[in-house]
Design a protein around this motif. Sequence first.
Motif, short mmCIF file in Angstrom:
data_model
loop_
_atom_site.label_atom_id
_atom_site.label_comp_id
_atom_site.label_asym_id
_atom_site.label_seq_id
_atom_site.Cartn_x
_atom_site.Cartn_y
_atom_site.Cartn_z
N THR A 631 56.63 72.58 18.46
CA THR A 631 56.65 72.10 17.08
C THR A 631 57.34 73.11 16.15
N MET A 632 57.06 74.39 16.36
CA MET A 632 57.70 75.42 15.53
C MET A 632 59.16 75.62 15.94
N GLU A 633 59.50 75.11 17.14
CA GLU A 633 60.82 75.35 17.74
C GLU A 633 61.07 76.83 17.91
N SER A 634 60.01 77.52 18.36
CA SER A 634 60.18 78.93 18.74
C SER A 634 60.60 78.93 20.21
N PRO A 635 61.62 79.70 20.57
CA PRO A 635 62.12 79.66 21.94
C PRO A 635 61.16 80.31 22.94
N VAL A 636 61.02 79.68 24.11
CA VAL A 636 60.26 80.29 25.20
C VAL A 636 61.26 81.11 26.02
N LEU A 637 61.08 82.42 26.02
CA LEU A 637 62.09 83.30 26.62
C LEU A 637 61.89 83.47 28.12
N ALA A 638 60.63 83.36 28.57
CA ALA A 638 60.35 83.49 30.00
C ALA A 638 59.08 82.72 30.29
N GLY A 639 58.96 82.23 31.52
CA GLY A 639 57.76 81.49 31.88
C GLY A 639 57.70 80.16 31.15
N ARG A 640 56.48 79.75 30.76
CA ARG A 640 56.32 78.43 30.13
C ARG A 640 55.32 78.54 28.98
N SER A 641 55.21 77.48 28.21
CA SER A 641 54.22 77.49 27.15
C SER A 641 52.96 76.74 27.62
N PHE A 642 51.96 76.66 26.71
CA PHE A 642 50.70 75.98 27.08
C PHE A 642 50.93 74.49 27.28
N THR A 643 50.26 73.92 28.29
CA THR A 643 50.25 72.47 28.42
C THR A 643 48.89 71.97 27.94
N ARG A 644 48.79 70.67 27.76
CA ARG A 644 47.50 70.10 27.35
C ARG A 644 46.44 70.40 28.40
N ASP A 645 46.86 70.37 29.69
CA ASP A 645 45.88 70.62 30.75
C ASP A 645 45.35 72.05 30.69
N ASP A 646 46.24 73.01 30.38
CA ASP A 646 45.79 74.40 30.26
C ASP A 646 44.60 74.47 29.31
N ILE A 647 44.75 73.74 28.20
CA ILE A 647 43.73 73.84 27.18
C ILE A 647 42.50 73.01 27.53
N ARG A 648 42.73 71.80 28.01
CA ARG A 648 41.61 70.93 28.33
C ARG A 648 40.76 71.53 29.45
N GLU A 649 41.41 72.14 30.42
CA GLU A 649 40.65 72.68 31.57
C GLU A 649 40.25 74.13 31.36
N ARG A 650 40.50 74.65 30.14
CA ARG A 650 40.09 76.02 29.79
C ARG A 650 40.62 77.04 30.80
N LYS A 651 41.86 76.90 31.16
CA LYS A 651 42.44 77.83 32.13
C LYS A 651 42.57 79.21 31.50
N PRO A 652 42.36 80.28 32.26
CA PRO A 652 42.47 81.63 31.70
C PRO A 652 43.93 82.06 31.58
N VAL A 653 44.62 81.50 30.60
CA VAL A 653 46.04 81.80 30.43
C VAL A 653 46.31 82.30 29.02
N VAL A 654 47.45 82.92 28.86
CA VAL A 654 47.80 83.47 27.56
C VAL A 654 49.33 83.54 27.47
N VAL A 655 49.85 83.42 26.24
CA VAL A 655 51.28 83.56 26.00
C VAL A 655 51.45 84.75 25.05
N VAL A 656 52.48 85.56 25.26
CA VAL A 656 52.65 86.71 24.36
C VAL A 656 54.02 86.66 23.69
N ALA A 657 54.10 87.37 22.57
CA ALA A 657 55.38 87.44 21.86
C ALA A 657 56.29 88.45 22.55
N GLU A 658 57.59 88.29 22.30
CA GLU A 658 58.59 89.16 22.90
C GLU A 658 58.27 90.65 22.65
N ASN A 659 57.88 90.97 21.42
CA ASN A 659 57.57 92.36 21.09
C ASN A 659 56.46 92.94 21.96
N PHE A 660 55.46 92.09 22.26
CA PHE A 660 54.34 92.52 23.10
C PHE A 660 54.85 92.83 24.50
#
Lengths: 904, 114
Positions: A631-660
């Motif tokens: 929605t923000m149209e922020s580019p995903v530089l590596a890997g993938r972003s969250f899917t609905r399933d990630d959130i619904r199934e409470r998967k232990p995942v995280v996305v970090v910013a490039e600086n991190f």
Amino acid sequence: MKLMDKLLHWLLRLFPKDFRNRHEEEVVDLLTSKSKEIRERRGRMAVIFFWTFHVFDLVWSAVQERQEERWSMTQRHRSGDHLVTTLVREISYALRGFQRQPMFTAVAILTLALGIGATTAIFSVVNGVLLKPLRLDRSDELVAVSHTAPGLGFDEIPASRATYLIFRDESRVFEDIGLWQAIRTAVTGMDQPEQVQAVRVTDGIFPLLRIRAAIGRRFVPDDVAPEAAPTVILGNGYWRRRFGGDRNVLGRSLRIDGVESEIIGVMPEGFRFLQHDPAIYLPFQIDRSTVALTDFSYQAIARLRPGVGLSEALDDAARMLPLAPKRFSRGLTADMLEDARFGTIVRPLKDVLIGDIGSVLWVLLGAVGLVLFIACANVGNLFLVRAETRQREIAIRSAIGAARSRIAVQSLVESTLFGILGGALGLGVAYVGLRLLLRIGPGELPRLSEITIDPTVLLFCFVISTLAGLLFGLFPVMHHGRLDVAVALRGGERGASDAPQRHRLRNLLAAFEVAVSLILLIGSGLMIRSFQALRNIEPGFERPGEVFVVSLTLTSSEIRDPERAAQMVEQVLDRVTRLPGVTSATSASSVPMGPTGGGGYAIELEDFPTRSGQLPPVHWIKFVAADYFATMESPVLAGRSFTRDDIRERKPVVVVAENFARKYWGEVEDAVGKRIRPSSSEPWREIIGVVGNVHDNGVARNAPATVYIPFVLADFDGDGIFVQRRMTYAIRTTRPSPMTLLPEVRQVVWSLNSNLPLANAQTLDEILARSMARTSFALVMLGIATVVAVALGAVGTYGVISYVVARRTREIGVRMALGAQQQDVRQLVLLQGGFVALVGVAIGLPAAAGLTRLMTAMLFDVKSVDPLTYGVAAAGIAAVSLLACYVPARRATRVSPIVALREE
Amino acid sequence: MGRRPCTDEASKLTPLMFQILLALSASERHGYAIMQEIEERTDGEFSIGAGSLYRSIKLLVNAGLITEVRPETQVHSQRRYYRLTPNGRQRAAAEARVFHSMVTWARDAHLFEL
């Protein structure tokens, strides 16, 4: 008012003595009574108009009175030549002069009014924001208390409950200290659910501010006790709006975030809580048994004991701070405090309120001051020209015995009178200008409501008007000082007109105007470059104008079950996505540059374990729903972003910013698959993706190394299922006007639960614009000042060159009769104008290099000595000056030798 | 421009002078009350400067159309009260008649229907 009385008596001296004897007291009494009445009934601004009108009327009446007096008494010898009678005589002489030369008077006074008005308007902002003490009792004793932890990378962090309690219990320097927090709350149970601004305050806050409730009472210690019955105090505005100012409101209850709270008081009218104007005040309840030395997220204010200085307060804070880990066993330990180089910051409350707007305002005041200088130079020029034409008159006056000093006094009296009349009109300009300025002013401009034209501003206006008058009055005095009476009487005007040194003063004035215009032009140029640099920064999201944002809080009183709350967020997003014109929708604890949500957490990294007792690095966590980056149209530089399933199934995942990612692993790809966790009680979370940096704290600040976590977590901080309930929804739409989504989104939310209020609907680019508000405000204001300065400067140059051409008509005629061509004549005039411009630029460039250093704090990504800006500005001002000379130069070529010589 | 000498009779009444006479026709008043009365009566159409007001008062006193009186109770010592003289009342009445005939004329010309 005392001052006004004095001014009035002074003004009445314009009238003849017998009129004064009869009516002076009456006039003063009438005007002060009337002014008081108008002030009560129609406010301060009406009073200013009232005085402007009456001052003009008094001056006008005085002139007429004097004329009649003169008419009726034939040359009765005046007794005594002491100062007052001299002044009165000179003033009446000057006033008659005004009548004789209405155009001259109008131009001079209007020019002055412009300069004085602009300066007064900006000064009233400086006065209201920076100079006036806060509207609180003995406000110099009030301080804001916060902390610093350079070891953790924090220059400044807010106070915490633990440090507040320690300071309150142990302090020897604070009379009292209080904690507060601005929050948004939902008020339900009335006709429509409503989100309102609230401030939570501890019981000490109002007493230490010396504020009493207008009706009812303030909070007492019982109200902030952990199990106290909920109470609320209403802000005056909210009380009037929602309860119609009903005085029987005490004891009634208000449903706040689902909790019935008893109304115990109403705050006084006009009271603002520091920079906030909340609808309601809630008691800040603190349960000592659960307090830990963490949660540095509240504001603290304190009142110093009388006579205590800031350094003593700091010393005492340093003594108390080590007591905190002993008293509160949970949270930071003594070692961690040491590592973090934890400290306390105590600053005057006023400084905290004003923030960094001070530098902008001082620079603006300087800029309009320069405009005033140019206005003075222009009027001074007019006076010089007129002095020249009045040489005969002055020569005659001195020949028949008028003292030189008398002529000088007369000139100064006249110019001062011009200054004061210009100032009176300037007050009107200031009033209008102030209105405009407050309309375009940045919303964050602090103490906006305290900006008024008050006695200080009136005094300032009076002083600069007088000074301006004296300043330009000096030019003709210098001129007359050198007047050769004999030559002037002989009608030497024409003969002397060719001598170049006679124009030196005027040329110098014109060069000075060019120089000052150049300084302002360079200042504006630097602001434009800064603004461009800000605009060129990629904020980390695309096309913000298409994104509609609105905040919604799922209060736990309405939706107790966290699972249900999580479902509801998904349902809202599902339904909103199906609305026509919506391409995607998401929600997050905060949107970029918006009001902050989420928080700083100590993040543990599996690859970089921390020693026990050492605090892991703190990073900003943002809680997001699926599709956030899409929605923000922020580019995903590596890997993938969250899917609905990630959130619904409470998967232990995280996305970090490039600086991190770059900070710990160097390459973005290397971060994917690594594991981190926001607290030791959490399971490790796998980094599934790295996204582009977002300038979350405003474009002028560096992008933070953010960690993105799903908004619903299976087990966060050991508290079981966690749902981020206060969320901002961001909806990208193809609709030309995104705000049209609001009623439909509201319908969606209310179809699920009609007690949920929506708030802060806006588009993302509005938020972005606000983050540049300070720069654009400074840009607009400097721009206006510059346009006025350049215009006045060009008029000044034009005036000087025109005048010179007019005086040299005969010489040009002779030259042409002797065979000079038109282009020779044009060149002659342009050369003189070019010389003036050159001198102006030569003075202006180094002056600008010195002065623009003062605005370094306002600049972004451009040095105060920027060759490009300086070059363009100098070329621009030179072009404008030459253009101003071109018209008189053309006129010079049309001089007919015959006509010019016939005048001999 | 304003060069006309002050004559004994104030041979021409300015509108402001006429209004002052009218304001004093009911009772004696001080300057402030005169100003209030005129502003109220004209719905604030007229803004009167304090300077102009006292200039007109001075001229009217000189012309004998109004006179200064000492009121019985003095609340504000600096306030002077003024009263219409018989001359002034006659003068105001004459002026009013002139205005009345002009207003009648205007009505006949249907100006009020615009």
